[in-house]
Design a protein around this motif. Sequence first.
Motif, PDB file in Angstrom:
ATOM      1  N   ASP A   3      32.575  53.409  40.181  1.00  0.00           N
ATOM      2  CA  ASP A   3      33.517  53.492  38.571  1.00  0.00           C
ATOM      3  C   ASP A   3      34.266  52.087  38.592  1.00  0.00           C
ATOM      4  OD1 ASP A   3      34.722  54.721  36.513  1.00  0.00           O
ATOM      5  OD2 ASP A   3      36.483  55.541  37.718  1.00  0.00           O
ATOM      6  N   ALA A   4      33.408  51.085  38.320  1.00  0.00           N
ATOM      7  CA  ALA A   4      33.901  49.889  38.047  1.00  0.00           C
ATOM      8  C   ALA A   4      34.478  49.756  36.867  1.00  0.00           C
ATOM      9  CB  ALA A   4      32.818  48.861  38.216  1.00  0.00           C
ATOM     10  N   PRO A   5      35.716  49.121  36.760  1.00  0.00           N
ATOM     11  CA  PRO A   5      36.229  48.891  35.350  1.00  0.00           C
ATOM     12  C   PRO A   5      35.547  48.392  34.026  1.00  0.00           C
ATOM     13  CG  PRO A   5      37.913  47.775  37.296  1.00  0.00           C
ATOM     14  CD  PRO A   5      36.346  47.964  37.826  1.00  0.00           C
ATOM     15  N   GLU A  23      43.250  52.211  28.478  1.00  0.00           N
ATOM     16  CA  GLU A  23      43.532  52.728  29.799  1.00  0.00           C
ATOM     17  C   GLU A  23      43.331  52.174  31.007  1.00  0.00           C
ATOM     18  OE1 GLU A  23      42.043  56.610  29.497  1.00  0.00           O
ATOM     19  OE2 GLU A  23      43.301  57.401  27.926  1.00  0.00           O
ATOM     20  N   VAL A  24      42.153  51.142  30.908  1.00  0.00           N
ATOM     21  CA  VAL A  24      41.515  50.366  31.840  1.00  0.00           C
ATOM     22  C   VAL A  24      41.992  49.061  32.136  1.00  0.00           C
ATOM     23  CG1 VAL A  24      39.237  49.818  32.982  1.00  0.00           C
ATOM     24  CG2 VAL A  24      39.449  51.849  31.288  1.00  0.00           C
ATOM     25  N   SER A  25      42.240  48.874  33.265  1.00  0.00           N
ATOM     26  CA  SER A  25      42.693  47.619  33.742  1.00  0.00           C
ATOM     27  C   SER A  25      41.991  46.690  34.588  1.00  0.00           C
ATOM     28  CB  SER A  25      44.145  47.615  34.441  1.00  0.00           C
ATOM     29  OG  SER A  25      44.106  48.481  35.732  1.00  0.00           O
ATOM     30  N   ASP A  78      30.301  45.617  41.070  1.00  0.00           N
ATOM     31  CA  ASP A  78      31.646  45.612  40.921  1.00  0.00           C
ATOM     32  C   ASP A  78      32.003  45.038  39.551  1.00  0.00           C
ATOM     33  OD1 ASP A  78      32.225  46.895  43.274  1.00  0.00           O
ATOM     34  OD2 ASP A  78      32.856  44.786  44.379  1.00  0.00           O
ATOM     35  N   LEU A  79      30.992  44.089  39.104  1.00  0.00           N
ATOM     36  CA  LEU A  79      31.291  43.367  37.709  1.00  0.00           C
ATOM     37  C   LEU A  79      30.372  43.787  36.476  1.00  0.00           C
ATOM     38  CD1 LEU A  79      32.471  40.006  39.394  1.00  0.00           C
ATOM     39  CD2 LEU A  79      33.767  41.717  38.304  1.00  0.00           C
TER      40      LEU A  79
END
Length: 456
Positions: free
Chosen positions: A46-48, A187-189, A358-359
Amino acid sequence: MGVSVVLFTSNLRLHDNPPLHSAARTADAVVPLFVRDPAIGSAGFDAPNRRAFLADCLADLDAGLRERGARLVVRSGDVTEQVCAVAAGVDADQVHVAAGVSGYARRREERLRAALEAERRRLCVHDAVVTAVAPGEITPGGGDHFAVFTPYLRHWLGVPMRGPLGAPRRLRVPDGVRSEPLPSRAEVSGLSPGLAAGGESEGRRRFARWRRDRMAAYHEHHDDLAGDATSRLSPHLHFGTLSPVELVHRSRDGGPGADAFVRQLAWRDFHHQVLAARPQSSWSDYRTHHDRWRTPRSAAREVEAWRAGRTGYPVVDAAMRQLQHEGWMHNRGRLLTASFLAKTLYVDWRVGARHFLDLLVDGDIPNNQLNWQWVAGTGTDTRPNRVLNPVVQGRRYDPHGEYVRRWVPELQGLHGSLVHEPWRLPPAERAGYDYPGPIVDLTEGVARFRRSRGKE
């Protein structure tokens, strides 16, 4: 004709969506359902960047459904429990879902089928939704999957592909179906600052522009790092806001550029059929060479330099910085950065694959993991010991250094071939550039790799 539930997974679109099309055609009312699955987060996926892009996709999907008289129902929790609760609440006869290839997707399908059948409901699984050709549709004689791309492509090109399906004109959702609020990108940082927008509308606009302006020359320029001539549709294919079947149909017989693009879609299907046949290859070597990889601990300095884009090899660093900024990387950049980590530094490919996941907004198991394995020589590459030289690659695919100077501003003052070899500057002149020297000698790195593989 009853009520059907459509469980949206990696098919967040209205156009050419067989589960939605079938439900709309065979039921009086349809519940379009998306379940926010906590298992995705607990597994580290669940990566940003993907969470923000997903929020865009769900908002766009909901808007398209509302134009047709419906809405998206969002729930959170265990997928099987939530689907069964919704199906029971509306007394649905059927639940429609797109077939997946990962081990998780298959387990989800098995659990759903068992739970629904226990309640005398039917699970309808649709192929050729996430891929253009279903993973098991093409098999070699005596085998369960193709391990080499070229023969797979020959068969893939000969498969009669279904025609694209239109978006439903009207849909009705039963009264009283509860939904949570839609998630929001706001909502996502921790997002990459240059992350692109998601959603089917954006994906269709992007494809239309690229098809009109860039597709014809794609075969000539797709490796041009500075030219940025690729379609950039991989995030939309990952989330299913665009249909691979529709893209193939709209690209076939369009000349050499279109043929090259269709070939990339076939590569994507190829990796899906490999993973479907060998689920363990998501984290285990497809073809082991019994590598004794350097561990993240023993190579900690080099791994951190690679992640930060500070290896001293400009084209590698440019690509890694593009990844940080956009959550996306040019395909040629992916190949050379992966080769540098796995072969020149001789670090386990799983370290790089995890960082990419992750990215990358398009990060998924079939394409990310199996491309990493291809480059590391543990996958389906027929030349597993090839090593990409970053200086040669830079000169070939960024001959004027524009890509390097775009992403490595420390080197903007360098012109010509020196931008790919700044260490060749006279010491006094080099001191004026805040850029590190190479973290490894290329010749020594290749020699270490060859020794480890028993090639010397």
